[in-house]
Enzyme design. Structure first.
Site, PDB file in Angstrom:
ATOM      1  N   ASP A  45       0.734  -1.159   0.042  1.00  0.00           N
ATOM      2  CA  ASP A  45       0.172   0.038   0.091  1.00  0.00           C
ATOM      3  C   ASP A  45       0.780   1.448   0.024  1.00  0.00           C
ATOM      4  OD1 ASP A  45      -2.602   1.580   0.509  1.00  0.00           O
ATOM      5  OD2 ASP A  45      -1.325   2.172   2.220  1.00  0.00           O
ATOM      6  N   TYR A  50       3.170  10.131   0.526  1.00  0.00           N
ATOM      7  CA  TYR A  50       3.974   9.525   1.560  1.00  0.00           C
ATOM      8  C   TYR A  50       5.380  10.004   1.099  1.00  0.00           C
ATOM      9  CZ  TYR A  50       0.550   6.514   3.203  1.00  0.00           C
ATOM     10  OH  TYR A  50      -0.641   5.859   3.781  1.00  0.00           O
ATOM     11  N   HIS A 116      -8.191   9.189  -1.070  1.00  0.00           N
ATOM     12  CA  HIS A 116      -7.671   9.397   0.560  1.00  0.00           C
ATOM     13  C   HIS A 116      -8.971  10.245   1.291  1.00  0.00           C
ATOM     14  CE1 HIS A 116      -3.466   9.024   1.945  1.00  0.00           C
ATOM     15  NE2 HIS A 116      -4.048   8.466   2.925  1.00  0.00           N
TER      16      HIS A 116
END
Length: 304
Positions: A45, A50, A116
């Site tokens: 994932d 990130y 998200h």
């Protein structure tokens, strides 16, 4: 490694996901990926945010140094957060984000892409256009959401043609709101408050896989509850049961989530190879009903 069906699809995926949010901090990302794969984890994932995309790049470079084939992995990413600025589910942003992830990951397609955190200004028709384009071009196989309640999902479904097969939600022994409300139905105590719109039941009815993020944390990124002196009763129970089941407290905390019949996956965000092994091996443990409830109560919960 225990396998589950991914949402309403016929795709078999590992019950444990390796979360790659800290991939750029791994001492040896090649061994992290290999260890996960060797122990049955085929699901990885990501998210475009990130470390500003660096984690996807590190994963790409590390994967190239392994003998693992891309087609043997399930690679998922998420989009929609513009850090510190806004949430953006516009057609252009979704497409641009996916294109960026594909480039950074060095792959032609994502097995899954999740929206998200919810965008208050979402236009379901724009999301539908983006999803259809990405699917038609072969860039995304499956779609889902993250941190969304049933009404938000139903709103998307008024326009989106593809099934939404996963919802990434915070869940674990010390974050049990989705379960508390169901147990305390028709009560007037704090645990009876429905914060999520019946997400557990909705997910089961609609065959959506719940992906449990931060499963070993308490609060909202306040810390890990395992071996934390703030939770002596819980840790005592975890250690006793871990010895009985032949695992570790971390493994047992994972097995506790997977014991629930809502077709869940555990997202393990650790870059520690030994901990990855512990969590992966614990996925095959099936807790008794009594032991499951004993952990729930040791975490400070109660029954009506």
């Amino acid at each position: 490694m225990r396998k589950i069906k991914f949402g309403s699809t016929d795709l078999d995926v590992s019950a444990v996901i390796l979360g790659c949010m800290r991939m750029n901090k791994a001492e040896d990302p090649v061994r992290v990926i290999e260890t996960a794969y060797e122990h049955g984890i085929n699901f990885f994932d990501h998210a475009d945010i990130y470390s500003k995309g660096e984690c996807e790049e590190v994963f790409r470079d590390a994967l190239k140094k392994t003998s693992i084939k891309r087609e043997d992995l399930i690679i998922q990413s998420k989009c929609g957060i513009v850090p510190g600025v806004m949430f953006d589910f516009s057609k252009d942003h979704i497409i641009e984000s996916v294109e960026g992830s594909l480039q950074r990951l060095g792959t032609d397609y994502l097995d899954a892409m999740l929206l998200h955190r919810p965008d208050a200004l979402v236009e379901p028709e724009e999301v539908a256009e983006a999803f259809s384009k990405l699917e038609k071009e072969g860039k995304v196989r499956y779609f889902g959401v993250s941190n969304q309640n049933p009404s938000q999902i139903e709103l998307l479904k008024t326009a989106v043609k593809q099934p939404l097969i996963a919802n990434q939600l915070q869940f674990g022994i010390m974050h049990t709101g989705m379960i508390d409300q169901g147990i305390h139905v028709n009560m007037k105590d704090d645990r009876s408050v429905d914060h999520d719109g019946g997400l557990i039941e909705y997910s089961r009815i609609n065959q959506m896989t719940i992906q449990a993020w931060s499963p070993y944390q308490y609060g909202f990124f306040e810390g890990v509850f395992i071996d934390n002196p703030k939770f002596p009763e819980l840790n005592k129970q975890l250690k006793e049961l871990a010895a009985r089941y032949g695992t570790t407290p971390t493994g047992l905390a994972s097995a506790w989530i997977l014991r629930h019949p809502a077709n869940m996956q555990v997202i393990a965000g650790t870059m520690n190879e030994q901990r990855i092994k512990e969590i992966a091996e614990a996925a095959d443990i099936v807790l008794s009903r009594e032991d499951w409830y004993s952990i729930y109560l040791a975490a400070g919960n109660d029954l009506p």
